[in-house]
Design a protein around this motif. Structure first.
Motif, PDB file in Angstrom:
ATOM      1  N   MET A 297       0.846  -1.194   0.000  1.00 30.76           N
ATOM      2  CA  MET A 297       0.000   0.000   0.000  1.00 30.76           C
ATOM      3  C   MET A 297       0.885   1.249   0.000  1.00 30.76           C
ATOM      4  O   MET A 297       1.797   1.348   0.805  1.00 30.76           O
ATOM      5  CB  MET A 297      -0.872  -0.023   1.259  1.00 30.76           C
ATOM      6  CG  MET A 297      -1.875   1.085   1.356  1.00 30.76           C
ATOM      7  SD  MET A 297      -3.145   0.580   2.543  1.00 30.76           S
ATOM      8  CE  MET A 297      -4.204   1.996   2.547  1.00 30.76           C
ATOM      9  N   GLN A 298       0.591   2.171  -0.915  1.00 32.09           N
ATOM     10  CA  GLN A 298       1.428   3.376  -0.996  1.00 32.09           C
ATOM     11  C   GLN A 298       1.050   4.394   0.086  1.00 32.09           C
ATOM     12  O   GLN A 298      -0.101   4.432   0.534  1.00 32.09           O
ATOM     13  CB  GLN A 298       1.258   4.029  -2.361  1.00 32.09           C
ATOM     14  CG  GLN A 298       1.763   3.170  -3.509  1.00 32.09           C
ATOM     15  CD  GLN A 298       1.696   3.942  -4.828  1.00 32.09           C
ATOM     16  OE1 GLN A 298       1.784   5.155  -4.870  1.00 32.09           O
ATOM     17  NE2 GLN A 298       1.558   3.191  -5.914  1.00 32.09           N
TER      18      GLN A 298
ATOM     19  N   LEU B  69      -3.448   3.904  -3.495  1.00 39.11           N
ATOM     20  CA  LEU B  69      -3.262   3.435  -4.877  1.00 39.11           C
ATOM     21  C   LEU B  69      -2.516   4.461  -5.732  1.00 39.11           C
ATOM     22  O   LEU B  69      -2.494   4.352  -6.955  1.00 39.11           O
ATOM     23  CB  LEU B  69      -4.632   3.130  -5.512  1.00 39.11           C
ATOM     24  CG  LEU B  69      -5.388   1.940  -4.918  1.00 39.11           C
ATOM     25  CD1 LEU B  69      -6.800   1.862  -5.475  1.00 39.11           C
ATOM     26  CD2 LEU B  69      -4.652   0.634  -5.209  1.00 39.11           C
ATOM     27  N   GLY B  70      -1.933   5.448  -5.073  1.00 40.39           N
ATOM     28  CA  GLY B  70      -1.154   6.427  -5.838  1.00 40.39           C
ATOM     29  C   GLY B  70      -2.049   7.360  -6.630  1.00 40.39           C
ATOM     30  O   GLY B  70      -3.221   7.550  -6.303  1.00 40.39           O
TER      31      GLY B  70
ATOM     32  N   ASN C 241      -2.335  -1.192  -8.149  1.00 42.56           N
ATOM     33  CA  ASN C 241      -1.608  -2.227  -7.405  1.00 42.56           C
ATOM     34  C   ASN C 241      -2.619  -3.072  -6.632  1.00 42.56           C
ATOM     35  O   ASN C 241      -3.796  -2.720  -6.541  1.00 42.56           O
ATOM     36  CB  ASN C 241      -0.533  -1.637  -6.473  1.00 42.56           C
ATOM     37  CG  ASN C 241      -1.124  -0.904  -5.279  1.00 42.56           C
ATOM     38  OD1 ASN C 241      -1.986  -1.433  -4.599  1.00 42.56           O
ATOM     39  ND2 ASN C 241      -0.655   0.302  -5.022  1.00 42.56           N
ATOM     40  N   ASP C 242      -2.174  -4.198  -6.083  1.00 40.72           N
ATOM     41  CA  ASP C 242      -3.138  -5.067  -5.400  1.00 40.72           C
ATOM     42  C   ASP C 242      -2.827  -5.182  -3.910  1.00 40.72           C
ATOM     43  O   ASP C 242      -3.133  -6.172  -3.266  1.00 40.72           O
ATOM     44  CB  ASP C 242      -3.189  -6.447  -6.060  1.00 40.72           C
ATOM     45  CG  ASP C 242      -1.812  -7.087  -6.127  1.00 40.72           C
ATOM     46  OD1 ASP C 242      -0.858  -6.493  -5.582  1.00 40.72           O
ATOM     47  OD2 ASP C 242      -1.698  -8.169  -6.726  1.00 40.72           O
TER      48      ASP C 242
ATOM     49  N   MET D  71      -3.616 -11.607 -15.208  1.00 38.74           N
ATOM     50  CA  MET D  71      -3.812 -11.757 -13.764  1.00 38.74           C
ATOM     51  C   MET D  71      -4.207 -10.441 -13.090  1.00 38.74           C
ATOM     52  O   MET D  71      -5.007 -10.396 -12.186  1.00 38.74           O
ATOM     53  CB  MET D  71      -2.529 -12.283 -13.103  1.00 38.74           C
ATOM     54  CG  MET D  71      -2.255 -13.742 -13.369  1.00 38.74           C
ATOM     55  SD  MET D  71      -3.726 -14.765 -13.147  1.00 38.74           S
ATOM     56  CE  MET D  71      -3.885 -14.689 -11.372  1.00 38.74           C
ATOM     57  N   ARG D  72      -3.618  -9.359 -13.594  1.00 43.70           N
ATOM     58  CA  ARG D  72      -3.875  -8.049 -12.985  1.00 43.70           C
ATOM     59  C   ARG D  72      -5.357  -7.664 -13.095  1.00 43.70           C
ATOM     60  O   ARG D  72      -5.886  -6.921 -12.282  1.00 43.70           O
ATOM     61  CB  ARG D  72      -3.005  -7.001 -13.691  1.00 43.70           C
ATOM     62  CG  ARG D  72      -2.904  -5.696 -12.937  1.00 43.70           C
ATOM     63  CD  ARG D  72      -2.191  -4.681 -13.788  1.00 43.70           C
ATOM     64  NE  ARG D  72      -0.769  -4.637 -13.570  1.00 43.70           N
ATOM     65  CZ  ARG D  72      -0.152  -3.742 -12.781  1.00 43.70           C
ATOM     66  NH1 ARG D  72      -0.856  -2.865 -12.123  1.00 43.70           N
ATOM     67  NH2 ARG D  72       1.145  -3.737 -12.666  1.00 43.70           N
ATOM     68  N   PHE D  73      -6.014  -8.193 -14.122  1.00 46.71           N
ATOM     69  CA  PHE D  73      -7.401  -7.790 -14.365  1.00 46.71           C
ATOM     70  C   PHE D  73      -8.412  -8.839 -13.903  1.00 46.71           C
ATOM     71  O   PHE D  73      -9.612  -8.625 -13.990  1.00 46.71           O
ATOM     72  CB  PHE D  73      -7.593  -7.469 -15.856  1.00 46.71           C
ATOM     73  CG  PHE D  73      -6.809  -6.259 -16.287  1.00 46.71           C
ATOM     74  CD1 PHE D  73      -7.392  -5.001 -16.273  1.00 46.71           C
ATOM     75  CD2 PHE D  73      -5.470  -6.366 -16.656  1.00 46.71           C
ATOM     76  CE1 PHE D  73      -6.677  -3.876 -16.637  1.00 46.71           C
ATOM     77  CE2 PHE D  73      -4.738  -5.239 -17.019  1.00 46.71           C
ATOM     78  CZ  PHE D  73      -5.343  -3.998 -17.011  1.00 46.71           C
ATOM     79  N   SER D  74      -7.912  -9.993 -13.424  1.00 42.15           N
ATOM     80  CA  SER D  74      -8.857 -11.068 -13.108  1.00 42.15           C
ATOM     81  C   SER D  74      -9.658 -10.777 -11.828  1.00 42.15           C
ATOM     82  O   SER D  74     -10.825 -11.134 -11.726  1.00 42.15           O
ATOM     83  CB  SER D  74      -8.156 -12.425 -13.031  1.00 42.15           C
ATOM     84  OG  SER D  74      -7.128 -12.363 -12.101  1.00 42.15           O
TER      85      SER D  74
END
Ligand code: NZQ
Ligand code: ZN
Length: 380
Positions: free
Chosen positions: A1-2, A259-260, A206-207, A303-306
């Motif tokens: 986490m940012q 999330l920036g 980011n996740d 994967m980033r969008f799943s």
């Protein structure tokens, strides 16, 4: 986490009959005279104008009026309002309408103190103060009622730019969802798409910011469900209320916490589309671009969008998530392609030039000219 800084100074009065409080709130802030900024007349038809002026009168707040802000508002109109506000020596701006009216009012509040407001848009001047800004929102979409942004189009240069400043946060915004019953469903759906897009601009960054991702999923699902309910019954006040509050939260800082800065590539592309064709609404443009953007990027990094597909659309992959999203948008009667938006194939090179000229596209997923070209072809 940012790491992040969260500061939102806007006070919100939410719910039925809250508009009656506008005069007393301004009087309490010692405002004697304001400029009421409005659009093409919807607030006269749905009773919002009467509610506002009755409240101002009752509390002894004087006002002058400036009408005629158009959807995708222009610099010409903004300059006219600034000049009028100075001549009338107003102490505050009261913007009553949708995002276009609010953005114009907010920019006028800052422009009141600048030689040339457009210089602030193109980075040649800075906003250091603004008149106090009050808003009465009539269309939930942009989040302008609780953020520091104001988007304006310069018709001469065909640039549509967002100005952001802490000084552009409204001091007070009133959101009475019941006054949105008068909206044609087209505007409700387009607003819902815009609010979803604000969430999605942050979502894929980011996740690790799990609490923010979970909030964003809940907001996106509430927006979809409320819009479905409003399609069946435009007078469903609970659905209006949930759509309204979700849209406000979608761009008031909360959806980006941890999330920036977000990506904002789709917004930059859409702003070029509505700068080229001002009759295209912001939400409609995003409804064409966003699914194509997810389709394009998820091929490289599925994967980033799943998680997005699973949590928001209950689908097993980004491909099915995108299909589901397009089905939803077409069920709401929204355009699905640039062609549907009325853009001709021979205009694509002009559009591409305008997009590239507006600066780097995407903060996280940076897209070069060739990639943007592929994206435009995907949604043509
Ligand atoms: O002009 P009037 O007569 O008021 O009619 C408006 C307009 O024709 C009508 N309307 C509004 N409330 C109504 C209503 N009609 C019936 N009943 C009501 N209760 O709706 C039409 C569209 O209004 P507009 O203000 O243009 O829509 P929206 O709220 O979607 O605002 C879009 C603008 O905001 C910018 C967009 O780019 C676009 O210029 N954005 C502003 C942002 C911000 N400030 O943070 C972020 C967004 O990403 C976006 O870029
Ligand atoms: Zn938007």
């Amino acid at each position: 986490m940012q790491s992040f800084s969260f500061h939102n100074p806007t006070k919100v009065l939410f719910g039925e009959n809250q508009i009656a409080n506008i005069g007393s709130q301004m009087k309490r802030d010692k405002i004697d005279k304001c400029i009421l900024v409005a659009g093409g007349g919807s607030i006269k038809n749905n009773g919002v104008y009467d509610q506002v002026v009755q409240s101002l009168e009752k509390n002894g707040v004087k006002w002058v009026e400036s009408w005629g802000v158009q959807p995708n508002p222009t610099l010409d109109k903004l300059d006219e309002i600034i000049e009028f506000a100075r001549k009338e020596e107003v102490q505050a701006v009261l913007a009553v309408g949708g995002g276009s009216v609010l953005d114009t009012g907010k920019a006028a509040a800052a422009g009141f103190f600048l030689d040339n407001i457009w210089d602030a848009y193109i980075g040649e001047d800075r906003v250091t103060k603004a008149l106090p800004i009050y808003t009465v929102l009539t269309l939930s979409a942009t989040g302008s009622e609780m953020n520091g942004n104001a988007v304006i189009t310069n018709m001469d240069t065909k640039e549509k730019i967002c100005l952001s400043s802490i000084h552009l946060y409204p001091k007070l915004s009133i959101i009475d969802p019941s006054v949105q019953n008068s909206l044609p469903f087209k505007h409700t759906a387009s607003g819902a798409m815009d609010a979803m897009a604000h969430i999605f601009e942050y979502y894929f960054v980011n996740d690790t910011a799990l609490s923010t991702l979970a909030i964003n999923e809940a907001l996106a699902k509430t927006i979809i469900e409320s819009t479905d309910r409003l399609q069946a019954n435009p007078a469903d006040l609970n659905a209006r209320s949930n759509l309204a509050w979700s849209s406000t939260l979608a761009l008031n800082g909360i959806t980006g916490a941890g999330l920036g800065f977000g990506d904002w590539g789709c917004h930059a592309i859409e702003h070029a589309i509505s700068a080229l064709r001002p009759h295209i609404s912001h939400g409609e443009g995003l409804g064409v671009i966003f699914p194509a953007w997810i389709e394009y990027l998820s091929e490289k990094d599925p994967m980033r969008f799943s998680r997005w597909a699973k949590e928001i659309f209950s689908e097993s992959s980004a491909t099915f998530g995108v299909k589901h999203m397009r089905l939803k948008l077409s069920g709401w009667g929204m355009p699905l392609s640039l062609r549907d938006l009325g853009i001709q194939q021979d205009e694509l090179p002009i559009l591409l030039d305008m997009i590239v000229k507006s600066g780097t596209i995407g903060n996280v997923f940076k897209l070069g000219r060739d990639e943007i070209h592929i994206l435009l072809m995907l949604c043509f």
